[in-house]
Design a protein around this motif. Structure first.
Motif, PDB file in Angstrom:
ATOM      1  N   SER A  11       0.794  -1.186  -0.147  1.00  0.00           N
ATOM      2  CA  SER A  11      -0.134   0.050  -0.013  1.00  0.00           C
ATOM      3  C   SER A  11       0.995   1.261   0.023  1.00  0.00           C
ATOM      4  O   SER A  11       1.789   1.383   0.731  1.00  0.00           O
ATOM      5  N   CYS A  15       2.010   8.131   1.216  1.00  0.00           N
ATOM      6  CA  CYS A  15       3.722   7.965   0.846  1.00  0.00           C
ATOM      7  C   CYS A  15       3.986   8.755   0.079  1.00  0.00           C
ATOM      8  O   CYS A  15       2.977   9.405  -0.883  1.00  0.00           O
ATOM      9  N   SER A  45       7.154   3.665   0.214  1.00  0.00           N
ATOM     10  CA  SER A  45       6.258   2.544   0.590  1.00  0.00           C
ATOM     11  C   SER A  45       6.847   1.119   1.069  1.00  0.00           C
ATOM     12  O   SER A  45       6.488   0.355   1.669  1.00  0.00           O
ATOM     13  N   HIS A  69       4.689   9.455   7.909  1.00  0.00           N
ATOM     14  CA  HIS A  69       3.665   8.841   7.136  1.00  0.00           C
ATOM     15  C   HIS A  69       4.290   7.620   6.075  1.00  0.00           C
ATOM     16  O   HIS A  69       3.862   6.432   6.289  1.00  0.00           O
ATOM     17  N   THR A  73       3.724   3.354   6.702  1.00  0.00           N
ATOM     18  CA  THR A  73       3.184   2.452   5.762  1.00  0.00           C
ATOM     19  C   THR A  73       4.318   1.483   5.502  1.00  0.00           C
ATOM     20  O   THR A  73       3.753   0.345   5.037  1.00  0.00           O
TER      21      THR A  73
END
Length: 234
Positions: A11, A15, A45, A69, A73
């Motif tokens: 996912s 990103c 990612s 973030h 992830t």
């Protein structure tokens, strides 16, 4: 968005750098033979780190990511992969991480590559595409300090950045060992260059790959063969 590969899924929601051809290209091309330790700089990612872990079932893979973030992830993507025990995310700058003084057999990076250009309004685009936070000089110096004496540093760049980057790398003490010219479509100029730099001089190996047929727009046989270990469609 979620992407399913043959042996893992990724996912890239939240990103800074999305899953794309650049990442797949360097992840499939980088030489993982005889590598016990691998480092990815700016993992996003985590797709490149996952590809490298799939291709070398013995290596420990560290991935550094400055964006919180993206780091979270990547961590989630690593934990649900078959190689979670060999993959580690470090949420920090590569300059900070370099203070560990670890040495790696292979270092891989798909770096920010826009220099001296108009900056985007979105913070995440600023970090992922522009080199202010990691200029080439800093990337080259920090990779050199973390690379084993007989290690390999692989990087993907726009083709028009090759001479400038190689000049900086040479001044640091690097030698070009391999290069891959990527052509997006048959008959069009090369768009990307993937370089393998080493601390030892040897004869340069030069390769080419074309992604799409023209005018059909279908993937070329060489690209399908190149990436068949990853794409479900191939």
């Amino acid at each position: 968005m979620a992407f399913d590969f043959k042996q893992f899924s990724v996912s890239d929601d939240g990103c800074t750098l999305k899953v794309g051809t650049d990442g797949v290209l360097i992840g499939a091309w980088a030489d993982v033979q005889n590598c016990n330790t691998i480092l990815e700089i700016g993992t996003g990612s985590g797709v490149i780190a996952l590809m490298l872990a799939q291709r070398n079932l013995n290596a420990l893979v560290d991935a550094v990511e400055i964006d919180s973030h993206s780091a979270e992830t990547a961590k989630r993507n690593f934990l649900k992969s078959p190689w979670s025990g060999r993959l580690n995310v470090h949420h920090c700058s590569i300059q900070e991480y370099a203070k560990t003084n670890k040495k790696y057999d292979l270092i891989v990076c798909s770096p920010p590559y826009f220099r001296n250009s108009m900056k985007p309004l979105r913070r995440e685009d600023f970090f992922s595409k522009h080199d202010d936070n990691l200029p080439y000089e800093a990337l080259i110096a920090v990779s050199f300090s973390l690379l084993d004496e007989f290690g390999k540093f692989c990087v993907i760049l726009p083709s028009n950045e090759e001479k400038y980057f190689c000049r900086l790398a040479s001044a640091q003490g690097y030698f070009v060992a391999k290069k891959l010219h990527m052509f997006p479509v048959i008959g069009k100029p090369a768009k990307r260059i993937v370089l393998q730099l080493e601390k030892q001089r040897r004869e340069v190996i030069s390769e080419e790959i074309t992604i799409l047929e023209e005018p059909s727009g279908e993937y070329t046989d060489e690209y399908m063969s190149f990436s068949k270990e990853f794409y479900l469609a191939f």
